[in-house]
Design a protein around this motif. Structure first.
Motif, PDB file in Angstrom:
ATOM      1  N   PHE A  77       0.840  -1.187   0.000  1.00  0.00           N
ATOM      2  CA  PHE A  77       0.000   0.000   0.000  1.00  0.00           C
ATOM      3  C   PHE A  77       0.883   1.247   0.000  1.00  0.00           C
ATOM      4  O   PHE A  77       1.959   1.245   0.602  1.00  0.00           O
ATOM      5  N   PRO A  78       0.453   2.309  -0.693  1.00  0.00           N
ATOM      6  CA  PRO A  78       1.277   3.524  -0.778  1.00  0.00           C
ATOM      7  C   PRO A  78       1.564   4.127   0.602  1.00  0.00           C
ATOM      8  O   PRO A  78       0.806   3.928   1.561  1.00  0.00           O
ATOM      9  N   THR A  79       2.634   4.882   0.685  1.00  0.00           N
ATOM     10  CA  THR A  79       2.977   5.579   1.922  1.00  0.00           C
ATOM     11  C   THR A  79       2.019   6.738   2.157  1.00  0.00           C
ATOM     12  O   THR A  79       1.222   7.107   1.281  1.00  0.00           O
ATOM     13  N   ALA A  80       2.133   7.331   3.338  1.00  0.00           N
ATOM     14  CA  ALA A  80       1.271   8.464   3.689  1.00  0.00           C
ATOM     15  C   ALA A  80       1.426   9.615   2.701  1.00  0.00           C
ATOM     16  O   ALA A  80       0.459  10.279   2.327  1.00  0.00           O
ATOM     17  N   PHE A  81       2.661   9.841   2.250  1.00  0.00           N
ATOM     18  CA  PHE A  81       2.901  10.937   1.312  1.00  0.00           C
ATOM     19  C   PHE A  81       2.169  10.706  -0.012  1.00  0.00           C
ATOM     20  O   PHE A  81       1.568  11.620  -0.566  1.00  0.00           O
TER      21      PHE A  81
ATOM     22  N   SER B 111      -2.013  -9.589  15.050  1.00  0.00           N
ATOM     23  CA  SER B 111      -1.807  -8.159  14.825  1.00  0.00           C
ATOM     24  C   SER B 111      -1.946  -7.822  13.342  1.00  0.00           C
ATOM     25  O   SER B 111      -1.432  -8.526  12.477  1.00  0.00           O
ATOM     26  N   LEU B 112      -2.637  -6.724  13.056  1.00  0.00           N
ATOM     27  CA  LEU B 112      -2.781  -6.262  11.674  1.00  0.00           C
ATOM     28  C   LEU B 112      -1.458  -5.778  11.110  1.00  0.00           C
ATOM     29  O   LEU B 112      -1.298  -5.667   9.894  1.00  0.00           O
ATOM     30  N   ILE B 113      -0.514  -5.495  11.988  1.00  0.00           N
ATOM     31  CA  ILE B 113       0.808  -5.041  11.535  1.00  0.00           C
ATOM     32  C   ILE B 113       1.889  -6.039  11.970  1.00  0.00           C
ATOM     33  O   ILE B 113       3.028  -5.667  12.237  1.00  0.00           O
ATOM     34  N   TYR B 114       1.512  -7.307  12.019  1.00  0.00           N
ATOM     35  CA  TYR B 114       2.449  -8.351  12.455  1.00  0.00           C
ATOM     36  C   TYR B 114       3.701  -8.397  11.582  1.00  0.00           C
ATOM     37  O   TYR B 114       4.809  -8.648  12.068  1.00  0.00           O
ATOM     38  N   SER B 115       3.531  -8.131  10.274  1.00  0.00           N
ATOM     39  CA  SER B 115       4.669  -8.164   9.362  1.00  0.00           C
ATOM     40  C   SER B 115       5.717  -7.107   9.705  1.00  0.00           C
ATOM     41  O   SER B 115       6.866  -7.201   9.297  1.00  0.00           O
ATOM     42  N   GLN B 116       5.318  -6.097  10.479  1.00  0.00           N
ATOM     43  CA  GLN B 116       6.245  -5.032  10.862  1.00  0.00           C
ATOM     44  C   GLN B 116       6.737  -5.163  12.303  1.00  0.00           C
ATOM     45  O   GLN B 116       7.384  -4.258  12.820  1.00  0.00           O
ATOM     46  N   LYS B 117       6.395  -6.266  12.938  1.00  0.00           N
ATOM     47  CA  LYS B 117       6.690  -6.426  14.368  1.00  0.00           C
ATOM     48  C   LYS B 117       8.171  -6.194  14.680  1.00  0.00           C
ATOM     49  O   LYS B 117       8.508  -5.384  15.556  1.00  0.00           O
ATOM     50  N   GLU B 118       9.038  -6.869  13.984  1.00  0.00           N
ATOM     51  CA  GLU B 118      10.469  -6.732  14.267  1.00  0.00           C
ATOM     52  C   GLU B 118      10.961  -5.323  13.969  1.00  0.00           C
ATOM     53  O   GLU B 118      11.752  -4.753  14.725  1.00  0.00           O
ATOM     54  N   GLU B 119      10.493  -4.768  12.861  1.00  0.00           N
ATOM     55  CA  GLU B 119      10.905  -3.418  12.455  1.00  0.00           C
ATOM     56  C   GLU B 119      10.503  -2.378  13.501  1.00  0.00           C
ATOM     57  O   GLU B 119      11.301  -1.506  13.878  1.00  0.00           O
ATOM     58  N   ILE B 120       9.263  -2.492  13.997  1.00  0.00           N
ATOM     59  CA  ILE B 120       8.762  -1.528  14.979  1.00  0.00           C
ATOM     60  C   ILE B 120       9.467  -1.697  16.320  1.00  0.00           C
ATOM     61  O   ILE B 120       9.827  -0.709  16.979  1.00  0.00           O
TER      62      ILE B 120
ATOM     63  N   THR C 119       0.854   1.726   7.302  1.00  0.00           N
ATOM     64  CA  THR C 119       0.166   2.228   6.119  1.00  0.00           C
ATOM     65  C   THR C 119      -1.314   2.473   6.406  1.00  0.00           C
ATOM     66  O   THR C 119      -1.908   1.872   7.305  1.00  0.00           O
ATOM     67  N   TYR C 120      -1.888   3.349   5.599  1.00  0.00           N
ATOM     68  CA  TYR C 120      -3.272   3.809   5.787  1.00  0.00           C
ATOM     69  C   TYR C 120      -4.274   2.656   5.719  1.00  0.00           C
ATOM     70  O   TYR C 120      -5.274   2.637   6.431  1.00  0.00           O
ATOM     71  N   ASP C 121      -4.022   1.676   4.849  1.00  0.00           N
ATOM     72  CA  ASP C 121      -4.970   0.569   4.691  1.00  0.00           C
ATOM     73  C   ASP C 121      -5.090  -0.260   5.965  1.00  0.00           C
ATOM     74  O   ASP C 121      -6.175  -0.777   6.288  1.00  0.00           O
ATOM     75  N   LYS C 122      -3.977  -0.376   6.709  1.00  0.00           N
ATOM     76  CA  LYS C 122      -4.029  -1.143   7.970  1.00  0.00           C
ATOM     77  C   LYS C 122      -4.914  -0.414   8.989  1.00  0.00           C
ATOM     78  O   LYS C 122      -5.679  -1.052   9.733  1.00  0.00           O
ATOM     79  N   TRP C 123      -4.787   0.900   9.008  1.00  0.00           N
ATOM     80  CA  TRP C 123      -5.627   1.677   9.918  1.00  0.00           C
ATOM     81  C   TRP C 123      -7.096   1.557   9.532  1.00  0.00           C
ATOM     82  O   TRP C 123      -7.969   1.384  10.395  1.00  0.00           O
ATOM     83  N   LEU C 124      -7.389   1.649   8.236  1.00  0.00           N
ATOM     84  CA  LEU C 124      -8.780   1.537   7.774  1.00  0.00           C
ATOM     85  C   LEU C 124      -9.363   0.178   8.160  1.00  0.00           C
ATOM     86  O   LEU C 124     -10.520   0.096   8.594  1.00  0.00           O
ATOM     87  N   LYS C 125      -8.579  -0.868   7.991  1.00  0.00           N
ATOM     88  CA  LYS C 125      -9.056  -2.211   8.346  1.00  0.00           C
ATOM     89  C   LYS C 125      -9.362  -2.302   9.831  1.00  0.00           C
ATOM     90  O   LYS C 125     -10.328  -2.955  10.246  1.00  0.00           O
ATOM     91  N   PHE C 126      -8.545  -1.638  10.624  1.00  0.00           N
ATOM     92  CA  PHE C 126      -8.763  -1.649  12.075  1.00  0.00           C
ATOM     93  C   PHE C 126      -9.958  -0.797  12.485  1.00  0.00           C
ATOM     94  O   PHE C 126     -10.788  -1.215  13.296  1.00  0.00           O
ATOM     95  N   ILE C 127     -10.062   0.414  11.918  1.00  0.00           N
ATOM     96  CA  ILE C 127     -10.989   1.408  12.462  1.00  0.00           C
ATOM     97  C   ILE C 127     -12.393   1.375  11.862  1.00  0.00           C
ATOM     98  O   ILE C 127     -13.352   1.842  12.497  1.00  0.00           O
ATOM     99  N   MET C 128     -12.562   0.842  10.645  1.00  0.00           N
ATOM    100  CA  MET C 128     -13.862   0.931   9.986  1.00  0.00           C
ATOM    101  C   MET C 128     -15.011   0.282  10.784  1.00  0.00           C
ATOM    102  O   MET C 128     -16.092   0.852  10.867  1.00  0.00           O
ATOM    103  N   PRO C 129     -14.819  -0.903  11.379  1.00  0.00           N
ATOM    104  CA  PRO C 129     -15.912  -1.445  12.194  1.00  0.00           C
ATOM    105  C   PRO C 129     -16.279  -0.520  13.361  1.00  0.00           C
ATOM    106  O   PRO C 129     -17.467  -0.286  13.624  1.00  0.00           O
TER     107      PRO C 129
ATOM    108  N   THR D  97       0.085  10.656  12.302  1.00  0.00           N
ATOM    109  CA  THR D  97       0.192   9.705  13.404  1.00  0.00           C
ATOM    110  C   THR D  97       0.727   8.366  12.920  1.00  0.00           C
ATOM    111  O   THR D  97       1.646   7.792  13.517  1.00  0.00           O
ATOM    112  N   LEU D  98       0.154   7.858  11.838  1.00  0.00           N
ATOM    113  CA  LEU D  98       0.610   6.580  11.289  1.00  0.00           C
ATOM    114  C   LEU D  98       2.053   6.670  10.807  1.00  0.00           C
ATOM    115  O   LEU D  98       2.802   5.692  10.867  1.00  0.00           O
ATOM    116  N   GLY D  99       2.432   7.867  10.348  1.00  0.00           N
ATOM    117  CA  GLY D  99       3.796   8.063   9.869  1.00  0.00           C
ATOM    118  C   GLY D  99       4.842   7.880  10.952  1.00  0.00           C
ATOM    119  O   GLY D  99       6.007   7.589  10.659  1.00  0.00           O
ATOM    120  N   LEU D 100       4.438   8.040  12.201  1.00  0.00           N
ATOM    121  CA  LEU D 100       5.383   7.863  13.311  1.00  0.00           C
ATOM    122  C   LEU D 100       5.937   6.445  13.365  1.00  0.00           C
ATOM    123  O   LEU D 100       7.061   6.222  13.792  1.00  0.00           O
TER     124      LEU D 100
END
Length: 503
Positions: free
Chosen positions: A8-12, A268-277, A473-483, A466-469
């Protein structure tokens, strides 16, 4: 040959897509303006700016307001409660189109950064402070101590943080100030077994739900009520009840997700980034070799925490804004550097390194502001408001309430400023409640709920910064927050219907 997985594209990139979309709208939506009225307290007159740019001075009296069809007491202008230009009902005119071309689109991020320099400097100073404090070992020692204290009850972190930020949101509109919280709290939440998304949700949703169900927030409830010609206490009880229930809904939702992540990190919706974060936020945190939580380190954290209390006091009671808040955190940086006995060169390097970590976030804020500039310069915001007001004339009251909420959701995307949307829309839309036999406080509540709801996801707000911190990516937030957005949206409609018909 395996296909390369698309990311998914970056915030920019998301912001630039929205920027181009906003520019295209300026070619499609007709340009138009309402005449604007502003009070000059020195001369005690009203200055009317007409759609053609000409101005007219009128006596600063109640009679002038009555003649213009503005049902607001003159005292609200005299005491400074309403200080921004407000739209005058019945004055909308089409004006010469000002479509935003390629040059405008390219210049918008630059101008946006220039206009957002106050919050950008604030973010960079916060980054510098975090860099200095991180190097002292105080954070690591504090995280270890907090982890021991909350062992088995980590969910309390979510409850406490969300509730406290929501108090700030409902009382004085805490929003941009929360940027300072993430670098501190994300390591705490990760150490507690959660992911960074839980921390973002706790802080961001605390702020969003708080401002959405504002009670005494001067930038939302008070100014909108004044512009609607009513007192802010009208509808206050329902908004307070809504604030409590909406917070419970948000907290339960976040805790349920957090518990799934704690039970199995793969959820986690961002499990693929676990080590990086974890590398980014816990790179200096070694569970086996935790720094001793000395008196000096405790004092540093106490001073750091007190800075936030002082910031909240200053913003809510002393009319502080970014200059004062930034000065406060710069002073705290110097104090902590002194307490740590850090060498001058080390202090400067740590501070610059910390600020550098948040440069991306600062630039995102500026680019988001560029979108607003495109819409403003394209002269289409007033047109959207004008046609929206025409749409709801003579509607059935129940349908009217729901459509008004949807209108404010749309307007909230184009005008993310709560006070800006209030003074533009209230004089136009509030009188429409009279025509369907509903009280005007319904319009104020619909305005808050609509703008608050779209703030959960709008790229023109703070969410991308906030997500940029954490490079989420925006799609992960949408998947989390839409419900959750759906739950709170449905709850908002129910609250509006109760406010309208249960009296």
């Amino acid at each position: 040959m395996s296909k390369k997985k698309r990311s998914f594209p970056t915030a920019f990139t998301v912001l630039f897509i929205v920027l181009i979309f906003a520019a295209i709208l300026t070619y499609i939506v007709p340009s138009g303006l309402f005449a604007k009225l502003q009070y000059d307290g020195d001369k005690k007159i009203f200055v009317v700016t007409k759609p053609d740019g000409s101005t007219q001075e009128l006596p600063g009296t109640q009679e002038t307001l009555d003649k213009l069809g503005i049902k607001i007491k003159i005292e609200k202008f005299e005491d400074g409660s309403i200080y921004k230009p407000i739209a005058i009902p019945g004055t909308y005119e089409r004006v010469e189109a000002n479509p935003q071309g390629i040059i405008d689109v390219l210049q918008a991020p630059i101008k946006g950064i220039q206009e957002s320099i106050d919050i950008i400097v604030f973010v960079l100073i916060i980054g510098g402070l975090i860099g200095v404090l991180n190097s002292t070992g105080a954070f690591d020692a504090g995280i270890a101590s907090l982890s021991r204290a909350t062992k088995g009850k980590e969910f309390l972190l979510i409850v406490i943080i969300t509730a406290l930020v929501a108090v700030g949101g409902t009382t004085f509109g805490m929003a941009e100030e929360t940027i300072a919280f993430y670098p501190i709290l994300i390591p705490v939440f990760i150490a507690a077994g959660y992911d960074a998304l839980v921390c973002i949700a706790a802080v961001y949703m605390g702020s969003s739900v708080g401002t959405m169900f504002s009670t005494v927030n001067p930038f939302a409830s008070v100014i909108a009520s004044n512009a609607a010609g009513i007192t802010f206490t009208e509808g206050l009880t329902m908004r307070f009840i809504g604030w409590i229930i909406a917070n419970i809904i948000a907290i339960v939702y976040i805790v349920r997700y957090a518990n799934k992540v704690k039970k199995d990190p793969a959820n986690s919706l961002i499990y693929s980034q676990k080590e990086e974060i974890e590398e980014k936020f816990l790179k200096n945190h070694d569970k086996k070799e935790v720094p001793e939580f000395t008196l000096r380190r405790k004092l540093m954290l106490i001073i750091f925490g007190l800075a936030f209390a002082v910031m909240i006091w200053g913003v809510s009671t002393q009319d502080w804004w970014f200059t004062e808040m930034t000065t406060l955190f710069l002073a705290v940086s110097l104090i902590i550097g002194f307490l740590s006995r850090m060498k001058e060169k080390d202090f400067v390097n740590r501070f610059i390194s910390g600020a550098a970590d948040l440069v991306g976030v600062a630039l995102i804020i500026g680019v988001a502001r560029g979108i607003n500039l495109i819409l403003d310069n394209g002269l289409i915001s007033d047109t959207i408001l004008y046609y929206a007001s025409k749409l709801v004339e003579g509607m059935n009251p129940v349908v009217f309430i729901i459509v008004i909420l949807l209108i404010f959701i749309v307007l909230g995307f184009f005008i993310p400023s709560s006070s800006g949307l209030a003074v533009l829309s209230m004089p136009i839309i509030a009188p429409l409640a009279d025509s369907v036999g509903l009280p005007r406080d319904i319009i104020v509540s619909a305005y808050q709920y609509g703008q608050g709801l779209i703030a959960f996801i709008t790229p023109t707000g703070l969410i991308l910064a906030t997500l940029g911190l954490v490079d989420v990516t925006y799609d992960k937030w949408l998947k989390f927050i839409m419900p959750l957005m759906g739950y709170i949206g449905a709850f908002s409609i129910i609250m509006l219907l109760i406010q309208a018909f249960v009296r």
